[in-house]
Write a protein that holds these residues in place. Sequence first.
Motif, PDB file in Angstrom:
ATOM      1  N   LEU A 199       0.838  -1.205   0.000  1.00 21.42           N
ATOM      2  CA  LEU A 199       0.000   0.000   0.000  1.00 21.42           C
ATOM      3  C   LEU A 199       0.868   1.248   0.000  1.00 21.42           C
ATOM      4  N   ALA A 200       1.925   1.262   0.811  1.00 20.21           N
ATOM      5  CA  ALA A 200       2.816   2.424   0.868  1.00 20.21           C
ATOM      6  C   ALA A 200       3.538   2.634  -0.454  1.00 20.21           C
ATOM      7  N   ALA A 201       3.857   1.543  -1.166  1.00 22.53           N
ATOM      8  CA  ALA A 201       4.569   1.665  -2.434  1.00 22.53           C
ATOM      9  C   ALA A 201       3.663   2.182  -3.546  1.00 22.53           C
ATOM     10  N   LEU A 258      -4.079   0.445   6.815  1.00 24.07           N
ATOM     11  CA  LEU A 258      -4.588  -0.643   5.993  1.00 24.07           C
ATOM     12  C   LEU A 258      -5.966  -1.097   6.457  1.00 24.07           C
ATOM     13  N   GLN A 259      -6.152  -1.239   7.756  1.00 23.46           N
ATOM     14  CA  GLN A 259      -7.437  -1.740   8.244  1.00 23.46           C
ATOM     15  C   GLN A 259      -8.585  -0.771   7.983  1.00 23.46           C
ATOM     16  N   ASP A 260      -8.264   0.522   7.797  1.00 18.17           N
ATOM     17  CA  ASP A 260      -9.325   1.506   7.538  1.00 18.17           C
ATOM     18  C   ASP A 260      -9.887   1.384   6.129  1.00 18.17           C
ATOM     19  N   PHE A 316      -7.430  -1.928  -4.847  1.00 16.75           N
ATOM     20  CA  PHE A 316      -8.137  -2.705  -3.821  1.00 16.75           C
ATOM     21  C   PHE A 316      -7.104  -3.146  -2.791  1.00 16.75           C
ATOM     22  N   VAL A 317      -7.415  -2.957  -1.519  1.00 14.38           N
ATOM     23  CA  VAL A 317      -6.450  -3.218  -0.441  1.00 14.38           C
ATOM     24  C   VAL A 317      -6.907  -4.401   0.398  1.00 14.38           C
ATOM     25  N   THR A 318      -5.981  -5.314   0.659  1.00  9.91           N
ATOM     26  CA  THR A 318      -6.239  -6.447   1.554  1.00  9.91           C
ATOM     27  C   THR A 318      -4.951  -6.776   2.303  1.00  9.91           C
ATOM     28  N   VAL A 319      -4.974  -7.834   3.090  1.00  2.87           N
ATOM     29  CA  VAL A 319      -3.782  -8.214   3.850  1.00  2.87           C
ATOM     30  C   VAL A 319      -2.885  -9.117   3.004  1.00  2.87           C
ATOM     31  N   HIS A 320      -1.653  -9.256   3.438  1.00  2.73           N
ATOM     32  CA  HIS A 320      -0.738 -10.185   2.779  1.00  2.73           C
ATOM     33  C   HIS A 320      -1.005 -11.586   3.323  1.00  2.73           C
ATOM     34  N   PRO A 321      -1.006 -12.615   2.479  1.00  2.00           N
ATOM     35  CA  PRO A 321      -1.291 -13.967   2.995  1.00  2.00           C
ATOM     36  C   PRO A 321      -0.323 -14.429   4.066  1.00  2.00           C
ATOM     37  N   ALA A 349     -11.347 -16.248   6.632  1.00  2.00           N
ATOM     38  CA  ALA A 349     -12.674 -16.085   6.042  1.00  2.00           C
ATOM     39  C   ALA A 349     -12.828 -14.682   5.446  1.00  2.00           C
ATOM     40  N   ARG A 350     -12.280 -13.695   6.145  1.00  2.00           N
ATOM     41  CA  ARG A 350     -12.360 -12.317   5.632  1.00  2.00           C
ATOM     42  C   ARG A 350     -11.511 -12.157   4.369  1.00  2.00           C
ATOM     43  N   PHE A 351     -10.351 -12.833   4.338  1.00  2.00           N
ATOM     44  CA  PHE A 351      -9.492 -12.795   3.149  1.00  2.00           C
ATOM     45  C   PHE A 351     -10.210 -13.428   1.955  1.00  2.00           C
ATOM     46  N   ARG A 352     -10.948 -14.502   2.205  1.00  2.00           N
ATOM     47  CA  ARG A 352     -11.727 -15.129   1.127  1.00  2.00           C
ATOM     48  C   ARG A 352     -12.787 -14.166   0.600  1.00  2.00           C
ATOM     49  N   GLN A 353     -13.414 -13.429   1.501  1.00  2.00           N
ATOM     50  CA  GLN A 353     -14.412 -12.445   1.065  1.00  2.00           C
ATOM     51  C   GLN A 353     -13.766 -11.359   0.214  1.00  2.00           C
ATOM     52  N   ASP A 354     -12.553 -10.946   0.592  1.00  2.00           N
ATOM     53  CA  ASP A 354     -11.834  -9.956  -0.221  1.00  2.00           C
ATOM     54  C   ASP A 354     -11.591 -10.485  -1.627  1.00  2.00           C
ATOM     55  N   MET A 355     -11.204 -11.763  -1.740  1.00  2.00           N
ATOM     56  CA  MET A 355     -10.938 -12.326  -3.065  1.00  2.00           C
ATOM     57  C   MET A 355     -12.212 -12.429  -3.892  1.00  2.00           C
ATOM     58  N   LEU A 356     -13.354 -12.689  -3.239  1.00  2.81           N
ATOM     59  CA  LEU A 356     -14.628 -12.721  -3.967  1.00  2.81           C
ATOM     60  C   LEU A 356     -14.984 -11.329  -4.497  1.00  2.81           C
TER      61      LEU A 356
END
Length: 483
Positions: free
Chosen positions: A417-419, A427-429, A444-449, A466-473
Motif C-alpha cells: 500500500l505504501a509503495a 490498511l485496516q481503515d 483494492f487493499v487487503t492483507v498479505h497472505p 474467512a475475511r481474506f476469502r471475502q476480499d478475493m470474492l
Amino acid sequence: MRRVVLAGRGELAEWRDAARAFAAAGILPDEIDWREKSAEADLSFQRDAMPPAPVTRRPMTVPPAFIELAETVLCHTDPARFSLLYRLLWRLQLDRQLLEVASDEDVARARLMAKNVRRDAHKMTAFVRFKEVGAVTADRRKFIAWFEPDHHIVRRMAPFFQRRFTDMDWLIVTPKGSAAWDGERLTMSDEPCEKPNLTDVTDELWRTYYASIFNPARLKLKAMQAEMPKKYWKNLPEADLIPGLIASAESKVRAMAARESTQAMPFHERLQEAARSVPAEPEAPAGTLEALRAEAAVCTRCPLYEKATQTVFGEGPPDAEVMFVGEQPGDQEDIAGRPFVGPAGRLLDQVIGEAGIDRSRLYVTNAVKHFKYEPRGKRRIHQRPNMGEVKHCRWWLNLEMELVKPKLIVAMGATALAALTDAKHRLQDIRGEAMAIEGGRTLFVTVHPSYLLRLPDERLKAEELARFRQDMLKIQRLMAAIG
C-alpha cells in the motif's frame, strides 16, 4: 460448619467422592471447611464432616471441561483449591457456560492455578536429569533423578517418563513424593524424599552440549530467568557455566557482527555461482517486460542486492488487467527467482482458486524485488523492508505498471500500500474497499497472505482467513466488471 480433611496429592477421586456426598445432601459451599492433611493430621472425615443421609434431588452434572480443569487444579498446592472447585460445581448447575466466562473471579482463579500446574509439569519434563547408578540386569540400566516441583505433579507426570524411558529402570525423587519404573510396573509414593548426592560421567557431556548451543546473540536474560528459574540451577550440571556465558555474551556478539559484515550465508556463494552458470538469454526488445526483467536482474539501487540470491521480478501476462502486489520475496522465492511460490504463495493460490480467479490471468509482483532477511544459524528470517528501500524499488514497480497497464491493482499488506500511494492510510481503515488512483486505475487493499500464516490464535486465524476469502470474492466481481 462441616470439616473435611483430604490428603491433597492431586487425586481427583478423593475430592470427587467427598464433593459428591456433600452435593447429594445439599450442603452449600459456605457450609464446608475443606482442609489439607498435614504431617500430624489423620486422613479422614472429621466427626462433623460426614453429610446427613442424601435427600432426593436431581444429581449434579458438569461439562467434561470441568473434570479436566479439576484434575489439574487439584495438583496445585493452594489449600483453597478444594473449596474453589466445590463452589464452581454448584454454580455450574445454574450456568452451564460458566467456564467460558474468563472474567469470572472463580473461573479466572481456577484457570490460573491450572496454568501454574501445567507450567510446573513442563519444567519437570525439561529439568529432570537422570544419574546412572548401576545396571539392574545385563540388558537394563538404572537411573535416579532429583526434582523440586512447586505442586503435586509427580503422579501426573510419571506416565510421561514411563513412555519416554521405558527401556531403563528409573526412580524420580522429590520433596512431594516419588515415582519408579522397573520395566513392568509404575509405582508411586507420596512420602517426601531427601535429595540424593549423586554424580554422573555424563555431567560433562551436558556442560559441553549446553556451551555449544548457547547463542549470545539471542540472550534475553529476563526471559531466560523466567523459563529457567535459579531454583533449578543447583540441580543442573551445566548451571555453573551460565554466569560466564552471560558475562561474555556481549563481546561474542560483537565478534559475530564483525564476521557477519564480511561473510555471507554459507550457501550464498553457491547460489550465486549457480545463477551465473545459467546461459544468458537473447537480449529482449527494448520497452518490453523481458527487457525490464533483464535490467532489474543487475539492480544495485539499494544494499539489499548484496545478500539476496537474485532479483525476483514480477510474472504474468504483459497485458494483464489485474496486478497483485505483495511486500517482497521470501526465502523460497529468493532461491526460485519467482514471486509467490512459498507458503504465502500457496495460500494465495488456494484462496483465489476458491474465488474463481485464474492466477494465469494475473500479473503478480512485489513492492521490493530482493529478499531482506536476518541470518539465524542456517535459517534466513524475513525482515520487513524500510521505507527507504521501498522508495528505491518503486522505480521498478512504476515501470511494471507502465508496461502492463493494469486496470485493477490489488495491494496485499501495508508495504505494498505504501509503495502504491503516498497517502497516509491505515490498511485496516480501507481494507476490502475499491478506490480510484491516478492513471484511471482502481486500487483494492487487503492483507498479505503471510499475515494469516503468522497468526498464533487459531480462532483469529480462521476469522481472518474467512475475511481474506471475502476480499478475493470482491476482487473476482471487480474483475468481471472490468472484463
